[in-house]
Design an enzyme around this catalytic site. Structure first.
Site, PDB file in Angstrom:
ATOM      1  N   HIS A 205       0.868  -1.174   0.000  1.00 42.84           N
ATOM      2  CA  HIS A 205       0.000   0.000   0.000  1.00 42.84           C
ATOM      3  C   HIS A 205       0.904   1.224   0.000  1.00 42.84           C
ATOM      4  O   HIS A 205       1.887   1.279   0.753  1.00 42.84           O
ATOM      5  CB  HIS A 205      -0.878  -0.017   1.251  1.00 42.84           C
ATOM      6  CG  HIS A 205      -2.010   0.953   1.212  1.00 42.84           C
ATOM      7  ND1 HIS A 205      -1.810   2.317   1.253  1.00 42.84           N
ATOM      8  CD2 HIS A 205      -3.349   0.771   1.133  1.00 42.84           C
ATOM      9  CE1 HIS A 205      -2.990   2.923   1.194  1.00 42.84           C
ATOM     10  NE2 HIS A 205      -3.941   2.006   1.122  1.00 42.84           N
TER      11      HIS A 205
ATOM     12  N   ARG B  47      -6.715  10.444   0.061  1.00 41.29           N
ATOM     13  CA  ARG B  47      -6.560  10.949  -1.311  1.00 41.29           C
ATOM     14  C   ARG B  47      -7.920  11.016  -2.012  1.00 41.29           C
ATOM     15  O   ARG B  47      -8.185  11.937  -2.779  1.00 41.29           O
ATOM     16  CB  ARG B  47      -5.572  10.067  -2.089  1.00 41.29           C
ATOM     17  CG  ARG B  47      -4.122  10.354  -1.710  1.00 41.29           C
ATOM     18  CD  ARG B  47      -3.170   9.320  -2.278  1.00 41.29           C
ATOM     19  NE  ARG B  47      -3.272   8.040  -1.577  1.00 41.29           N
ATOM     20  CZ  ARG B  47      -3.260   6.850  -2.163  1.00 41.29           C
ATOM     21  NH1 ARG B  47      -3.137   6.768  -3.472  1.00 41.29           N
ATOM     22  NH2 ARG B  47      -3.365   5.745  -1.450  1.00 41.29           N
TER      23      ARG B  47
END
Ligand code: FAD
Length: 632
Positions: free
Chosen positions: A249, A269
């Site tokens: 990740h 995000r």
């Protein structure tokens, strides 16, 4: 003869995350006596840690969304190596599974007009993640547990016994699957607190044990994730596929060292946060791969407009699939443009008002404040890649979740195929529900179809017990080995040599290290007794981590290309002739072998959902001959 507590069930589900609980509910609803066994406390599984949301093409925020678009995104994210039938079932059934959760009592965040709200996430063309703030996994687990309690209340009303048809065995670790000939006959394990042994006699076992992250040094995974289900399946004669594909990740915490690897949700995000290097530059615009050029904005203005007008603009490259973002961060750090503690900056503070950040990302706000003394409403976070998820897992039949061993089923992260070479965020929670349900159903039908119940041999039970207690009486001779030392050496090698960027020479070094550790295993010694003894527990887990790490390294060495969660520095490009080659791991008990198996060609109606121009980036000319775009 070993002293063992014995229980008889129709179905034993190993794992109480989303996949295990959904499987158990399904098996119980088909009238089968079902046990749920979990290594940690009931309710404490990775599923509970899932933050961002559950992907389902409900089309609530953008009505252009539908299962076909979700299917396409999933295949693209996995670089077309996914089991397309699993991706199809997943895309079609995910919305029903989300609705079903609400019938069990979940309550998702809402849009202004009262529909289930959906947020943007990497690789998903439209806002698709149904969520409950950034605590979606908690709601999912809470709801599934509530459903189990309500089924138990029905059973109490009918039989006078809450646990007549479904019972949870928490803090109980399964160490071996039991067989009768080639069929599953149950499972063997121990109670973590007392160390006493326990045997389940059952014709069907559903593996739902989650991931393998604890084989790597920097990981978002917690202590339970030692690849137990993967190893149990292998040792029972099942096969693992896609083990070379590990998801790093892009955004884990990098500082302070004690929390390195803890996840920073992609929701940051999705809700407007952007990645910057030490020059303050939004570097992701430099890293848009050719295959995604037409879908991602190449300038800040368009990327920012996309948040409010997604139909009129291309999406921000901060939300490229995870493998792309992780590699980009790695390159920035290597080029000397990283943050002070070896990551990059993730900035939401300059993008959203403080109040909005606290409302949308409460867990992240709390996590950084408590663990790093960083106020994310006022300053950027420092983030870097962390081992997060394994795409590889037990090879299953898509519709029934059946493994190659009769009576064995697998669902959730422990199963392979669905996500191909890279999983999209949010596609795990939906995977758990879709295939958890199918595994429960598959197991129920299998049991219904049996004319005779299998029985495990006493000698197999004795052998499982003998193997478990071996660290109290090591046979290696010479120096005694400490399980913590071996674990730490394994984690360091996997991290450094089979991590985010790989090379043949380094993978061979890792394999040599694994061989060396294997040789030291018979000398692993633990002190004390079987009563709650974490050193002993780790010694048992080590067998599994070593077996699974060997599969990862052997498959990584064979795949001479870079795709999704497998990046080879010495074979940097994606190779069309590798796309349809699956690497299948098996063991005869001593050696791990990895064999190639061709991917089944995609069904024509699904193949035609893609433009020929896109497929040309992934497929060979021969494979494309069947596409109408070519025929024309
Ligand atoms: P888990 O939930 O991992 O449960 C595994 C179960 O197996 C546990 O109960 C464990 O105790 C048990 N177990 C393991 N070994 C044994 C054994 N030997 N004997 C008995 N029991 C055993 N995915 C998303 O889709 N969206 C997200 O927002 C998201 N966020 C995430 C955040 C974090 C921090 C992490 C770590 C993962 C996240 N993921 C997310 C991934 C997702 O949460 C996991 O892939 C998923 O929850 C796995 O579910 P599962 O049911 O397969 O297993």
């Amino acid at each position: 003869m070993t002293q063992v507590e014995r229980h008889t069930y129709d179905v034993v589900v190993i794992g109480a995350g989303g996949a295990g609980l959904r499987a158990a509910i399904e098996a119980r609803q088909h009238g089968l006596r079902t046990a749920v066994v979990c290594k940690s406390l009931f309710g404490k599984a990775h599923t509970v840690m899932a933050e961002g949301g559950i992907a389902a093409s409900m089309g609530n925020v953008n009505s252009n969304d539908n299962w076909q678009v979700h299917f396409r995104d999933t295949m693209r994210g996995g670089k077309f190596l996914n089991n397309w039938r699993m991706a199809e079932l997943h895309a079609k059934e995910a919305p029903d599974r989300v609705w079903e959760l609400e019938t069990y009592g979940a309550l998702f965040d809402r849009t202004k007009d009262g529909r289930i709200s959906q947020r943007n996430f990497g690789g998903h063309e439209y806002p698709r993640l149904a969520h409950v703030g950034d605590r979606t996994g908690l709601e999912l687990i809470r709801t599934l547990q509530q459903k189990i309690v309500s089924l138990q209340q029905e059973d109490k009303a009918e039989t006078g016994d809450f646990e007549a048809k479904i019972k949870v065995f928490a803090e109980c670790t399964v160490t071996e699957l039991l067989k009768d000939g080639d069929r599953i006959a149950g499972a063997f394990g121990y109670w973590r607190e007392s160390g006493r042994f326990i045997q389940f006699d059952a014709p069907a076992v559903v593996l739902a044990t989650g991931g393998i992250g604890k084989s790597f040094k920097v990981t978002s995974n917690s202590w339970e994730y030692t690849g137990d289900g993967h190893a149990l399946a292998l040792r029972a004669g099942a096969t693992l596929i896609n083990m070379e594909f590990i998801q790093f990740h892009p955004t884990g915490m990098v500082w302070p060292p004690s929390v390195k690897g803890i996840l920073v949700t992609e929701g940051v995000r999705g809700d407007g946060g952007v990645l910057r290097n030490s020059d303050g530059k939004r570097f992701m615009f430099e890293y848009i791969p050719e295959v995604f050029k037409d879908k991602y904005a190449d300038n800040e203005d368009e990327a920012d407009r996309w948040y409010t007008d997604p139909d009129g603009n291309r999406r921000t490259p901060d939300l490229l699939p995870r493998d792309e973002v992780a590699r980009a961060i790695n390159s920035e750090v290597k080029a000397g443009r990283g943050s002070p503690h070896g990551g990059v900056f993730l900035d939401v503070s300059s993008r959203l008002p403080a109040e909005e950040i606290r409302r949308r990302l409460p867990s992240m706000h709390h996590q950084f404040k408590e663990l790093a003394d960083v106020d994310i409403t006022a300053e950027p976070m420092e983030v870097g890649p962390t081992c997060h998820y394994v795409m590889g897992g037990v090879e299953v039949e898509p519709d029934t979740a059946a493994a190659r061993v009769p009576g064995l089923f697998a669902a959730g992260e422990v199963a392979g195929g669905m996500h191909g070479s890279n999983r999209l965020g949010g596609n795990s929670l939906s995977d758990l529900l879709v295939f958890g349900r199918r595994a429960g159903l598959g197991a129920a039908k299998y049991v219904d179809g049996l004319d005779k119940r299998p029985a495990a041999a006493q000698s197999d039970v004795d052998a499982a017990a003998e193997r478990a207690v071996r660290p109290f009486d090591p046979r290696g001779g010479g120096v005694e080995e400490n399980p913590y030392t071996l674990h730490s050496e394994l984690q360091q090698s996997m991290n450094d040599l089979v991590g985010i960027i790989r090379k043949a020479g380094e993978i061979r070094q890792a394999l040599a290290k694994i061989e060396e550790i294997k040789g030291r295993i018979p000398s692993v010694a633990v002190e004390g007794h079987r009563q709650f003894n974490p050193g002993w527990h780790l010694a048992i887990d080590l067998y599994n981590m070593i077996l699974v790490s060997e599969c990862v390294a052997r498959a990584a060495l064979l795949r001479e290309e870079s795709r999704g969660g497998h990046t080879r520095d010495d074979h940097p490009g994606m190779a069309a002739n590798w796309r349809n080659r699956l690497l299948v791991c098996s063991t005869d008990g001593n050696e791990v072998s990895v064999d190639e198996q061709p991917q089944i060609a995609m069904r024509e109606d699904l193949f035609e959902l893609f433009e020929i121009g896109e497929l040309e980036k992934y497929y060979t000319d021969d494979e494309l001959a069947a596409h109408p775009g070519r025929k024309a």
